[in-house]
Motif scaffolding. Structure first.
Motif, mmCIF file in Angstrom:
data_model
loop_
_atom_site.group_PDB
_atom_site.id
_atom_site.type_symbol
_atom_site.label_atom_id
_atom_site.label_comp_id
_atom_site.label_asym_id
_atom_site.label_seq_id
_atom_site.Cartn_x
_atom_site.Cartn_y
_atom_site.Cartn_z
ATOM 1 N N PRO A 39 171.014 -25.160 -11.681
ATOM 2 C CA PRO A 39 171.985 -26.256 -11.828
ATOM 3 C C PRO A 39 171.596 -27.172 -12.982
ATOM 4 C CG PRO A 39 170.473 -26.744 -10.048
ATOM 5 C CD PRO A 39 170.091 -25.385 -10.555
ATOM 6 N N VAL A 40 172.610 -27.615 -13.715
ATOM 7 C CA VAL A 40 172.344 -28.449 -14.890
ATOM 8 C C VAL A 40 172.006 -29.865 -14.463
ATOM 9 C CG1 VAL A 40 173.780 -27.055 -16.394
ATOM 10 C CG2 VAL A 40 174.810 -28.943 -15.142
ATOM 11 N N ALA A 41 171.171 -30.540 -15.269
ATOM 12 C CA ALA A 41 170.816 -31.935 -14.974
ATOM 13 C C ALA A 41 171.981 -32.860 -15.259
ATOM 14 C CB ALA A 41 169.590 -32.343 -15.788
ATOM 15 N N ASP A 42 172.736 -32.546 -16.322
ATOM 16 C CA ASP A 42 173.878 -33.372 -16.703
ATOM 17 C C ASP A 42 175.120 -32.486 -16.748
ATOM 18 O OD1 ASP A 42 175.763 -35.067 -17.717
ATOM 19 O OD2 ASP A 42 174.736 -35.432 -19.624
ATOM 20 N N PRO A 43 176.103 -32.731 -15.877
ATOM 21 C CA PRO A 43 177.311 -31.888 -15.883
ATOM 22 C C PRO A 43 178.019 -31.818 -17.221
ATOM 23 C CG PRO A 43 177.238 -33.253 -13.919
ATOM 24 C CD PRO A 43 176.130 -33.737 -14.802
ATOM 25 N N ALA A 44 177.776 -32.799 -18.110
ATOM 26 C CA ALA A 44 178.425 -32.760 -19.422
ATOM 27 C C ALA A 44 177.997 -31.538 -20.217
ATOM 28 C CB ALA A 44 178.115 -34.042 -20.196
ATOM 29 N N GLU A 45 176.855 -30.939 -19.853
ATOM 30 C CA GLU A 45 176.385 -29.737 -20.544
ATOM 31 C C GLU A 45 177.363 -28.572 -20.384
ATOM 32 O OE1 GLU A 45 172.342 -28.661 -19.630
ATOM 33 O OE2 GLU A 45 171.855 -30.743 -19.106
ATOM 34 N N LEU A 46 178.151 -28.598 -19.329
ATOM 35 C CA LEU A 46 179.099 -27.497 -19.109
ATOM 36 C C LEU A 46 180.122 -27.402 -20.224
ATOM 37 C CD1 LEU A 46 179.765 -27.828 -15.252
ATOM 38 C CD2 LEU A 46 178.073 -26.419 -16.433
ATOM 39 N N ALA A 47 180.511 -28.555 -20.771
ATOM 40 C CA ALA A 47 181.498 -28.532 -21.857
ATOM 41 C C ALA A 47 180.950 -27.805 -23.070
ATOM 42 C CB ALA A 47 181.903 -29.955 -22.217
ATOM 43 N N GLY A 48 179.631 -27.911 -23.288
ATOM 44 C CA GLY A 48 179.030 -27.235 -24.423
ATOM 45 C C GLY A 48 178.934 -25.735 -24.255
ATOM 46 N N MET A 49 179.181 -25.237 -23.051
ATOM 47 C CA MET A 49 179.134 -23.796 -22.802
ATOM 48 C C MET A 49 180.490 -23.123 -22.956
ATOM 49 S SD MET A 49 176.583 -23.703 -19.506
ATOM 50 C CE MET A 49 175.007 -24.557 -19.527
ATOM 51 N N LEU A 50 181.526 -23.922 -23.237
ATOM 52 C CA LEU A 50 182.860 -23.348 -23.452
ATOM 53 C C LEU A 50 182.897 -22.590 -24.770
ATOM 54 C CD1 LEU A 50 185.077 -26.356 -22.303
ATOM 55 C CD2 LEU A 50 184.799 -24.179 -21.107
ATOM 56 N N PRO A 51 183.811 -21.664 -24.954
ATOM 57 C CA PRO A 51 183.899 -20.906 -26.204
ATOM 58 C C PRO A 51 184.115 -21.815 -27.403
ATOM 59 C CG PRO A 51 185.247 -19.900 -24.498
ATOM 60 C CD PRO A 51 184.799 -21.217 -23.956
ATOM 61 N N THR A 52 183.451 -21.505 -28.486
ATOM 62 C CA THR A 52 183.626 -22.284 -29.710
ATOM 63 C C THR A 52 185.023 -22.046 -30.271
ATOM 64 O OG1 THR A 52 182.701 -20.482 -31.018
ATOM 65 C CG2 THR A 52 181.175 -22.188 -30.250
ATOM 66 N N GLY A 53 185.569 -23.063 -30.874
ATOM 67 C CA GLY A 53 186.905 -22.939 -31.463
ATOM 68 C C GLY A 53 188.025 -23.283 -30.519
ATOM 69 N N GLY A 54 187.687 -23.573 -29.243
ATOM 70 C CA GLY A 54 188.719 -23.967 -28.287
ATOM 71 C C GLY A 54 189.413 -22.796 -27.639
ATOM 72 N N THR A 55 190.015 -23.058 -26.492
ATOM 73 C CA THR A 55 190.749 -22.029 -25.750
ATOM 74 C C THR A 55 191.747 -22.690 -24.813
ATOM 75 O OG1 THR A 55 190.557 -20.294 -24.064
ATOM 76 C CG2 THR A 55 188.851 -21.960 -24.068
ATOM 77 N N VAL A 56 192.860 -22.070 -24.593
ATOM 78 C CA VAL A 56 193.855 -22.602 -23.659
ATOM 79 C C VAL A 56 193.367 -22.510 -22.222
ATOM 80 C CG1 VAL A 56 195.812 -22.093 -25.148
ATOM 81 C CG2 VAL A 56 195.012 -20.356 -23.537
ATOM 82 N N HIS A 57 192.288 -21.760 -22.006
ATOM 83 C CA HIS A 57 191.760 -21.576 -20.659
ATOM 84 C C HIS A 57 190.619 -22.537 -20.331
ATOM 85 C CE1 HIS A 57 194.172 -18.010 -20.395
ATOM 86 N NE2 HIS A 57 193.501 -17.372 -21.336
ATOM 87 N N ALA A 58 190.403 -23.574 -21.142
ATOM 88 C CA ALA A 58 189.226 -24.430 -20.995
ATOM 89 C C ALA A 58 189.119 -25.021 -19.593
ATOM 90 C CB ALA A 58 189.253 -25.537 -22.047
ATOM 91 N N GLU A 59 190.224 -25.557 -19.059
ATOM 92 C CA GLU A 59 190.158 -26.193 -17.753
ATOM 93 C C GLU A 59 189.808 -25.178 -16.669
ATOM 94 O OE1 GLU A 59 192.932 -28.878 -14.711
ATOM 95 O OE2 GLU A 59 193.548 -28.552 -16.791
ATOM 96 N N GLY A 60 190.403 -23.990 -16.718
ATOM 97 C CA GLY A 60 190.093 -22.970 -15.731
ATOM 98 C C GLY A 60 188.649 -22.520 -15.804
ATOM 99 N N LEU A 61 188.096 -22.405 -17.024
ATOM 100 C CA LEU A 61 186.697 -22.019 -17.169
ATOM 101 C C LEU A 61 185.772 -23.087 -16.607
ATOM 102 C CD1 LEU A 61 186.880 -20.542 -20.797
ATOM 103 C CD2 LEU A 61 186.725 -19.265 -18.655
ATOM 104 N N LEU A 62 186.097 -24.357 -16.844
ATOM 105 C CA LEU A 62 185.290 -25.443 -16.284
ATOM 106 C C LEU A 62 185.276 -25.395 -14.763
ATOM 107 C CD1 LEU A 62 186.101 -28.538 -18.539
ATOM 108 C CD2 LEU A 62 183.886 -27.415 -18.249
ATOM 109 N N VAL A 63 186.425 -25.113 -14.178
ATOM 110 C CA VAL A 63 186.515 -25.042 -12.716
ATOM 111 C C VAL A 63 185.551 -23.990 -12.172
ATOM 112 C CG1 VAL A 63 188.006 -24.343 -10.800
ATOM 113 C CG2 VAL A 63 188.856 -25.942 -12.521
#
Length: 746
Positions: A39-63
């Motif tokens: 488990p990550v110490a800071d949940p904000a780290e999850l945003a940095g694990m999203l695909p580079t360049g953006g994706t329309v699926h970002a919210e679903g991946l975060l979930v």
């Protein structure tokens, strides 16, 4: 077992028109990154694990990443809460937009950590789900992340784990790592899967012994740190995923079976393995066209599923990354870690939504209180059909457009895409392409009743695509003669085949005996005509009735085929037997007439010479023999080239094929001999009559020559047709090197 990413899918699009990768592919990559840190110490780290360049699926991946991270926290007895994720990741995700399955995940994990959820608390935090949560509080179950554990630290090459010396890393997944290792006690290379918890895969695969299923040797648990080892057969050719990716990047004209071997050799080179020098399977694959190669791979995987289903095991996750290739390019099905017992058909956990059957997607997205959806064996066949279509065409057969808010939304989008017909494939119109398309369309039918009934039946359809000549026989080209022969009624075909030769023989025999015998005895003329009238008025209607009676199974079978029903073995027996029965009708009636004519004429006219009465009998017997042979070959041509292949086009499975072929070969040879001998006897008999007119003799000789040539041509055409059908239906021969029927291993 190697966690190759599945091929990019052009079905989903970004708003600016750029190609978007499938949700399940992106999710696999994100979970792999998170597995190393959860488990990550800071949940904000999850945003940095999203695909580079953006994706329309970002919210679903975060979930989905939040689910995994909360599960990892719960393993340390830390009761997770969604609020810390909402605070760190706002505005990407918030309590107001939290999907129900995410809320339910928190509820279940907190219960497992000993925190009893309060109804009022959840109603206040998630008012949009108040009514649904009211039903779930107290009876909730995990929906996707509970109990998942990150894999152990990566093992470097040269290190030992238990008795295994790690050679190199084959792949890393979200929850396991796979290595090429040497088992020192057995001095063999194995694929070593390392994880924190045992899955159901070893128990499922231990019951399966099939050449197209990866063999699991054993498993063991390391007591000191809870590491679980699963070691199995090592296949140096990698997974099917790179082959699928390459097919998507290659034009249809440039695809071939050799392309599969090139990908296999590339993986073997990376693993310092040598390709076998002499391999019948590699030689066949190198020369195969693309649809033939796809069918070759698919038939083996279909037999693998058939063997698994026979043992009561459902795979539930058929996709390219779960198909491994040997050094010869032979595919083997792996990763039964989300498999289920066949009697646990309501379970829908696991799987990849891009390959799921509609009923699997419905079960995955259903509420706990929805009516249960059965996910049976046909769901595995559906997934295999999608995989093979993607391999064949370079894209999946359905378009699932739009952004997915979460895994549930992505699954719903996939479910909607299944309700429309598949995308039109690129095809060159060859027999292999037509057979492959028809087989795969059935496999991915929305209606489970329209799909193949078993893996063996699916394999039969795929085997047909491997033999273009047989494919043209079972599936005639549009506007071909065999296709046109299906239009007339079977009743009409049988009636013409049986009655027309008998009518022609009857006319010839009447004028022959009237001219050669009766004219020498004018006193018999009236009685001869009366007797001929009575005999013909009885024999021909009776022959017609018997013909229609014996044609009933054929007519019923063709009606069943048009209605989409399968033809059973007794019906097939009756249809093949129609040829001999049609010949027997004429033979019996001509034999009856051969006795009646001379006997009655002798009774009416005692002065009728015995030798002429005997000649009368022989003429009827010879004409009757000829009238038997020709209906037989006409019916045999119709049955062998038109009706029998059509009846088996759907199932391509006839356990009695070899027996039928042997009977046809033996019976046809006998009738061919009769076609040669009987006319010669007729000519000899005719030539013995000193009063015979030259025109009758010439007509008989010409008819004999034409009939014998026609019979021989029909005989060869029939044997050729049965030989071609045997390439697909025979149980005594392999359709191609490396292809083994599942029935041989049960």
């Amino acid at each position: 077992m190697t966690p190759d990413a599945d091929p990019a899918d052009s079905d989903n699009k970004l708003t600016d028109g750029a190609t978007e990768r499938p949700f399940d592919d992106l999710l696999e990559e994100c979970l792999e990154r998170l597995a190393e840190a959860a488990p990550v110490a800071d949940p904000a780290e999850l945003a940095g694990m999203l695909p580079t360049g953006g994706t329309v699926h970002a919210e679903g991946l975060l979930v989905e990443m939040i689910k995994l991270d909360m599960a990892a926290a719960a393993e340390s007895d830390v009761a997770p809460t969604l609020d810390r994720y909402f605070n760190a990741l706002s505005p990407s995700i918030s309590a107001e937009r939290a999907p129900f399955d995410l809320v339910l995940e928190e509820l279940q994990l907190r219960k497992e950590c000993g925190v009893e959820p309060e109804r009022n608390e959840y109603a206040a935090r998630f008012p949009q789900h108040h009514a649904t949560l009211d039903r779930f509080l107290g009876v909730a179950t995990a929906t996707g992340g509970a109990g998942r554990q990150a894999p152990p630290e990566e093992i470097a090459a040269g290190e030992r784990v238990d008795e295994f010396l790690v050679v190199q890393t084959l792949g890393r997944g979200a929850f396991a790592q796979v290595y090429l290792a040497r088992q020192e006690s057995m001095q063999r290379l194995v694929a070593l899967k390392v994880s924190r918890a045992a899955a159901g895969e070893p128990q499922a695969m231990a019951r399966l012994d099939h050449p197209s299923i990866v063999r699991v040797y054993d498993q063991r648990q390391l007591d000191d740190d809870g590491v679980h080892l699963l070691y199995m057969q090592y296949l140096p050719g990698g997974t099917l995923s790179p082959v699928v990716r390459r097919a998507a990047q290659t034009t249809p004209a440039d695809r071939s079976g050799a392309m599969i071997l090139e990908e296999v050799d590339e993986r073997m080179l990376a693993a310092a393995q040598l390709a076998p020098e002499h391999s019948a399977a590699r030689a066949w694959l190198a020369a195969a066209s693309w649809p033939m190669a796809v069918a070759w791979l698919g038939a083996q995987l279909a037999h693998a599923l058939d063997a698994a289903h026979a043992q009561g095991v459902l795979h539930r996750d058929v996709k390219p990354a779960n198909v491994l290739l040997s050094a010869e390019g032979v595919p083997k099905l792996a990763d039964f870690n989300v498999s289920a017992e066949a009697d646990d058909a309501e379970s829908a956990m696991g799987g990849s939504i891009g390959y799921m059957a509609p009923e699997h997607l419905r079960a995955l997205t259903a509420s706990r209180f929805d009516a249960p959806t059965e996910v049976r064996e046909s769901a595995d066949l559906y997934s295999l059909g999608v995989l093979l279509w993607e391999l064949w065409q370079g894209r999946r057969p359905f378009e699932a457009s739009g952004a997915a808010g979460d895994l549930n939304a992505a699954a719903l989008a996939q479910l909607e895409s299944r309700k429309v017909p598949p995308l039109t494939p690129e095809s060159n119109g060859s027999g292999s392409d037509r057979a492959l398309e028809e087989t795969l369309r059935r496999a991915i039918s929305y209606d489970t009743e329209q799909r193949p009934r078993s893996g063996a039946e699916l394999a039969g359809g795929l085997r047909l695509a491997m033999h273009p000549a047989a494919a043209d026989l079972f599936d005639p080209k549009p506007r071909s003669l065999r296709r046109a022969a299906l239009w007339p009624s079977p009743w009409l075909v049988a009636a013409l085949a049986v009655l027309l030769p008998n009518i022609l023989a009857g006319v010839f025999n009447y004028f022959y005996n009237e001219r050669v015998i009766i004219r020498r005895h004018p006193e018999m003329q009236a009685n001869f005509q009366l007797l001929a009238t009575w005999v013909n008025s009885i024999a021909f209607p009776l022959g017609g009735v018997l013909t229609l009676w014996f044609t009933r199974p054929l007519a019923q079978a063709m009606a069943d085929v048009r209605a989409g029903r399968r033809v059973d073995a007794p019906a097939l027996d009756a249809i093949v037997a129609l040829c001999g029965r049609g010949a027997a009708i004429g033979g019996a009636l001509w034999g009856f007439a051969g006795v009646i004519y001379p006997v009655v004429l002798r009774l009416w006219h005692p002065g009728f010479p015995p030798d002429e009465a005997f000649h009368f009998f022989l003429s009827l017997l010879v004409d009757g023999g000829i009238a038997c042979v020709y209906p037989y070959f006409v019916l045999l041509l119709a049955v062998s080239l038109v009706y029998y292949p059509r009846m088996l086009r759907r199932s391509l499975h006839d356990p009695g094929f070899d027996r039928r072929f042997a009977n046809v070969r033996r019976e046809a040879a006998g009738f061919l001999l009769a076609a040669a001998v009987i006319p010669l006897l007729a000519v000899a008999m005719l030539a013995s009559r000193d009063v015979l007119a030259r025109d009758i003799l010439q007509t008989a000789v010409a008819a004999t020559a034409v009939g014998l040539l026609a019979s021989f041509t029909a005989y060869q055409a029939v044997l050729s047709a049965w030989e071609r059908m045997g390439e697909v239906l025979s149980t005594r021969r392999a359709a191609a090197p490396g292809l083994i029927d599942s029935g041989a291993t049960r």
